[in-house]
Design a protein around this motif. Sequence first.
Motif, PDB file in Angstrom:
ATOM      1  N   PRO A  48       0.829  -1.209   0.000  1.00 49.77           N
ATOM      2  CA  PRO A  48       0.000   0.000   0.000  1.00 49.77           C
ATOM      3  C   PRO A  48       0.863   1.258   0.000  1.00 49.77           C
ATOM      4  CG  PRO A  48      -0.711  -1.517   1.722  1.00 49.77           C
ATOM      5  CD  PRO A  48       0.575  -2.054   1.171  1.00 49.77           C
ATOM      6  N   MET A  49       0.421   2.292  -0.673  1.00 52.30           N
ATOM      7  CA  MET A  49       1.152   3.564  -0.714  1.00 52.30           C
ATOM      8  C   MET A  49       1.287   4.185   0.667  1.00 52.30           C
ATOM      9  SD  MET A  49       2.287   5.077  -3.569  1.00 52.30           S
ATOM     10  CE  MET A  49       2.174   6.795  -3.173  1.00 52.30           C
ATOM     11  N   GLY A  50       0.260   4.076   1.477  1.00 54.27           N
ATOM     12  CA  GLY A  50       0.277   4.685   2.805  1.00 54.27           C
ATOM     13  C   GLY A  50       0.983   3.840   3.845  1.00 54.27           C
ATOM     14  N   GLY A  51       1.697   2.826   3.411  1.00 50.16           N
ATOM     15  CA  GLY A  51       2.361   1.920   4.331  1.00 50.16           C
ATOM     16  C   GLY A  51       1.463   0.744   4.655  1.00 50.16           C
ATOM     17  N   GLY A  52       2.030  -0.270   5.188  1.00 50.45           N
ATOM     18  CA  GLY A  52       1.249  -1.449   5.535  1.00 50.45           C
ATOM     19  C   GLY A  52       1.930  -2.708   5.052  1.00 50.45           C
ATOM     20  N   ILE A  53       1.200  -3.791   5.159  1.00 50.37           N
ATOM     21  CA  ILE A  53       1.733  -5.109   4.845  1.00 50.37           C
ATOM     22  C   ILE A  53       1.648  -5.371   3.344  1.00 50.37           C
ATOM     23  CG2 ILE A  53       1.428  -7.583   5.245  1.00 50.37           C
ATOM     24  CD1 ILE A  53       0.282  -6.826   7.991  1.00 50.37           C
ATOM     25  N   GLU A  54       2.734  -5.889   2.784  1.00 49.44           N
ATOM     26  CA  GLU A  54       2.750  -6.276   1.378  1.00 49.44           C
ATOM     27  C   GLU A  54       1.809  -7.450   1.155  1.00 49.44           C
ATOM     28  OE1 GLU A  54       6.654  -7.165  -0.085  1.00 49.44           O
ATOM     29  OE2 GLU A  54       7.408  -5.172   0.361  1.00 49.44           O
ATOM     30  N   TRP A  55       1.323  -7.551  -0.073  1.00 53.33           N
ATOM     31  CA  TRP A  55       0.530  -8.712  -0.440  1.00 53.33           C
ATOM     32  C   TRP A  55       0.990  -9.192  -1.797  1.00 53.33           C
ATOM     33  CZ3 TRP A  55      -1.334  -3.819  -1.297  1.00 53.33           C
ATOM     34  CH2 TRP A  55      -1.937  -3.539  -2.513  1.00 53.33           C
TER      35      TRP A  55
END
Length: 87
Positions: A48-55
Amino acid sequence: MYGVNVRPNPEEPPPALPAPGTLLVDTSRADRVGEFRGVAGLYWSLRPMGGGIEWEVEPRHVRPALPIEQLRARTARANARSRGEVL
């Protein structure tokens, strides 16, 4: 299931590998927008662009983000950064 192709058209070549950081849309997850991070086996990794966990997503379910989708993703990241949620 037997006789089911993974890609809609098996004669169609796989999509070209995008540059890291390219904004893509995952059509298998309600048009979720993410940055291309790299290849993980048969899958592409998005974040996600706003940060977070990759998928991970199959390349056949990915398309380039439209300009309005890119703008929304960048705005969401800027807002998250202003709240101190990402660097």
